[in-house]
Design a protein around this motif. Structure first.
Motif: not given
Length: 467
Positions: A243-251, A372-375, A410-411, A433-439
Motif C-alpha cells: 500500500t502507498p506509504v508516502r505518495h500515491e503515484r498515478i499513471r 482503501a488498502t485493497t485494490p 489520489w484515488q 492506475y496506482k503504480t505502487d500496486w500495478y505495472s
C-alpha cells in the motif's frame, strides 16, 4: 453573497478524514480537478480576471471552507460570505532559466522532488512544469477558497482552472468551462450565450440529501443495504500487496477500440435490450474473474446524480459510487448472465440514494475516513450523448484553446477506468492506475482480456446481427 454554515456532505466527511490522517503522517496528496489549456491568439487577462470573479460569484461553492464538528465525521461546511479572488499570474521561464535548470538536473543525482511533484509522473515543457506545480499546491481547506485560475504568461499562455474535488466533479468541470466561456466572451464584447438559471445549488442538494438520510425512509434504506460489501476487493494478477506509504503515484493507460469494431456490438445490444456500455461492463466483470481467479467479482460504478434538471447547471461534488457485484460464469446461458448483471446494476442505482461513504460508515465503520488498502476497479461510463460539447477550443473568444493534460492526485480505486463513447472515434478507455500496486503490463492485460470478451460478444465482421 450570504454566508451559510451547514453540515458537510458524506462525501466531504469521508474525504476530510482521509486527508487528516495523511496530514498526521506528514503527507499531502492533491485531490484536484485540473482543466488546462494552451492558448494561441490574443488573451485579455484583465477581462479574464473579471470573468473569473463573476464565475466565483455565480458558483460560491468555489469559495467554500470546512471546519471540524463536535464529533468525528461531523465536519461543518461554510459557503458564501467570501469575496472572489483574482487569477494567479505565473511568469514563463526565460531561456537562460531553462538552460540553468536543465544543467542542474543533469548534474544532480536524483534531485529531490517536492511532495506535490511526486504525485504525477508526466513530463512537459518548462511552462507546463510551472503550471503543474502551482496546480498541485494545497488549498487552505479551513479558510478557502477552494479554486484557483492559473495563467502562465508567455507567447502561448497556459491557463488552468484548478478546483478542490471537495466542491467539484467531472460534470461540474464542464459546467464551469461553459460558464467561463460565456462570461469571458461578454467581457471582451464577443457574442455569448446567456447563462441558465441555477435552480438548486450544491448546498441545497446536500441539505436535502442529509435530511433524507436521517428520515424514516432513508434510515430504512440504509438498514436494507446492511450486509453488502461497500468496498469491493478484486485483486488482479500482478497485485503487489503493498500500500502507498508516502505518495500515491498515478499513471494513465489509454486504449481505443475502433468504431467499426465497437459498432459490431449494436445488434447484440438491441437483441438483449441493453446498451453497448452495459456489454462493456459485462466484459469487464468477466475479465476480472479471469484475472483474479474469483467466482464473484465487483466493481464500483460512478453515478452522476444529475437526473433532475434542477441540478444540471450547478457545481459541486454530486457524483458518487455504487457497488455492482456479479458471478460472470454462473450458468451456461450468456443472456441470463447479462440479465443478472443488469439487475445488479439496477440494484446499485437504487442504492445510490445512500452515498457510498455512508454505506461504508454504516457497514464497515473501521474503513470510514481511511484510504482503501485493497485494490478494486471503478467503472465510469460516458455515453456519447453525455459527452462535452467539443473540446472547448473556443473557450476564449478570438483565440484557440488546446487542452493540456495535467493529472494530479489520489484515488480510492487502484484502477479508475473511464469508458468513453467517441462516435466515429469508437470506444476509448483511460485507466488511471496506482503504480505502487500495478505495472503497465498488468493494466494492459486487463484491456486485452476485456476486448477478448467483447470480441466473443460482438457480431462477426461482415455478418448481420440477430433480429
Amino acid at each position: 453573497m450570504t454566508a451559510r454554515t451547514v453540515p458537510a456532505a458524506w462525501n466531504h466527511r469521508h474525504r476530510l478524514l482521509q486527508s487528516a490522517a495523511e496530514a498526521r503522517r506528514g503527507v499531502f496528496n492533491p485531490h484536484h480537478s485540473v482543466r488546462a489549456f494552451k492558448v494561441s491568439g490574443p488573451l485579455d487577462l484583465a477581462a479574464l480576471d473579471r470573468a473569473w470573479a463573476a464565475l466565483q460569484r455565480r458558483h460560491p461553492v468555489l469559495l467554500s471552507s470546512f471546519g471540524p464538528g463536535h464529533d468525528r465525521g461531523a465536519e461543518q461546511w461554510r459557503t458564501g460570505g467570501a469575496e472572489p479572488v483574482g487569477l494567479v499570474r505565473l511568469a514563463a521561464p526565460t531561456q537562460s532559466t531553462v538552460t540553468e535548470n536543465t544543467e542542474h538536473t543533469e548534474n544532480t543525482e536524483h534531485a529531490e522532488n517536492t511532495e506535490h511533484n511526486e504525485n504525477t509522473l508526466t513530463e512537459g515543457t518548462p511552462s507546463e512544469d510551472i503550471l503543474e506545480k502551482a496546480a498541485a499546491a494545497p488549498f487552505d481547506i479551513a479558510d478557502g477558497p477552494l479554486a484557483r485560475l492559473l495563467v502562465v504568461t508567455g507567447r502561448q499562455p497556459l491557463v488552468a482552472l484548478v478546483v478542490e474535488h471537495l466542491v467539484t466533479d467531472g460534470w461540474s468541470g464542464t459546467v464551469l468551462l461553459r460558464d467561463l466561456r460565456s462570461l469571458y466572451a461578454a467581457e471582451v464584447g464577443a457574442p455569448y450565450t446567456e447563462l441558465p438559471v441555477i435552480q438548486q445549488d450544491f448546498v441545497e442538494f446536500t441539505a436535502r440529501q442529509n435530511a433524507y438520510l436521517e428520515s424514516e425512509a432513508g434510515l430504512r434504506l440504509r438498514r436494507r443495504l446492511a450486509g453488502g460489501e461497500p468496498v469491493p476487493d478484486t485483486p488482479l494478477k500482478g497485485f503487489t500487496g503493498r500500500t502507498p506509504v508516502r505518495h500515491e503515484r498515478i499513471r494513465r493507460l489509454d486504449r481505443t477500440w475502433e468504431a467499426a469494431d465497437y459498432d459490431r456490438l449494436l445488434p447484440v445490444a438491441r437483441a438483449t435490450r441493453t446498451t453497448r456500455l452495459n456489454l462493456v461492463l459485462s466484459a469487464v466483470h468477466s475479465a476480472l474473474a479471469d484475472l483474479s481467479g474469483r467466482r464473484t467479482v465487483a466493481t464500483t460504478m460512478t453515478v452522476a446524480n444529475r437526473a433532475h434538471p434542477s441540478v444540471r447547471h450547478s457545481v459541486g461534488w454530486f457524483a458518487s459510487k455504487v457497488v455492482v457485484a456479479s458471478e460472470p460464469y454462473a450458468g451456461a446461458d450468456p443472456a441470463a448472465r447479462l440479465e443478472a448483471l443488469r439487475a445488479a446494476v439496477a440494484t446499485g442505482l437504487e442504492a445510490s440514494r445512500v452515498p457510498w461513504p455512508t454505506q461504508i460508515h454504516d457497514h464497515r465503520p473501521e474503513l470510514f475516513g481511511t484510504q482503501a488498502t485493497t485494490p478494486f476497479l471503478s467503472f465510469n461510463a460516458q455515453p456519447e450523448r453525455m459527452r462535452e460539447d467539443g473540446d472547448f477550443g473556443d473557450l476564449f473568444a478570438g483565440a484557440r484553446a488546446e487542452p493540456v493534460t495535467v493529472r494530479l492526485g489520489w484515488q480510492d480505486a487502484a484502477l479508475a477506468t473511464q469508458w468513453q463513447e467517441r462516435g466515429p472515434g469508437g470506444l476509448r478507455l483511460a485507466v488511471d492506475y496506482k503504480t505502487d500496486w500495478y505495472s503497465e503490463t498488468d493494466v494492459a492485460a486487463l484491456w486485452d482480456a476485456v476486448t477478448g470478451h467483447l470480441e466473443r460478444l460482438a457480431v462477426p465482421a461482415g455478418k448481420a446481427g440477430p433480429a
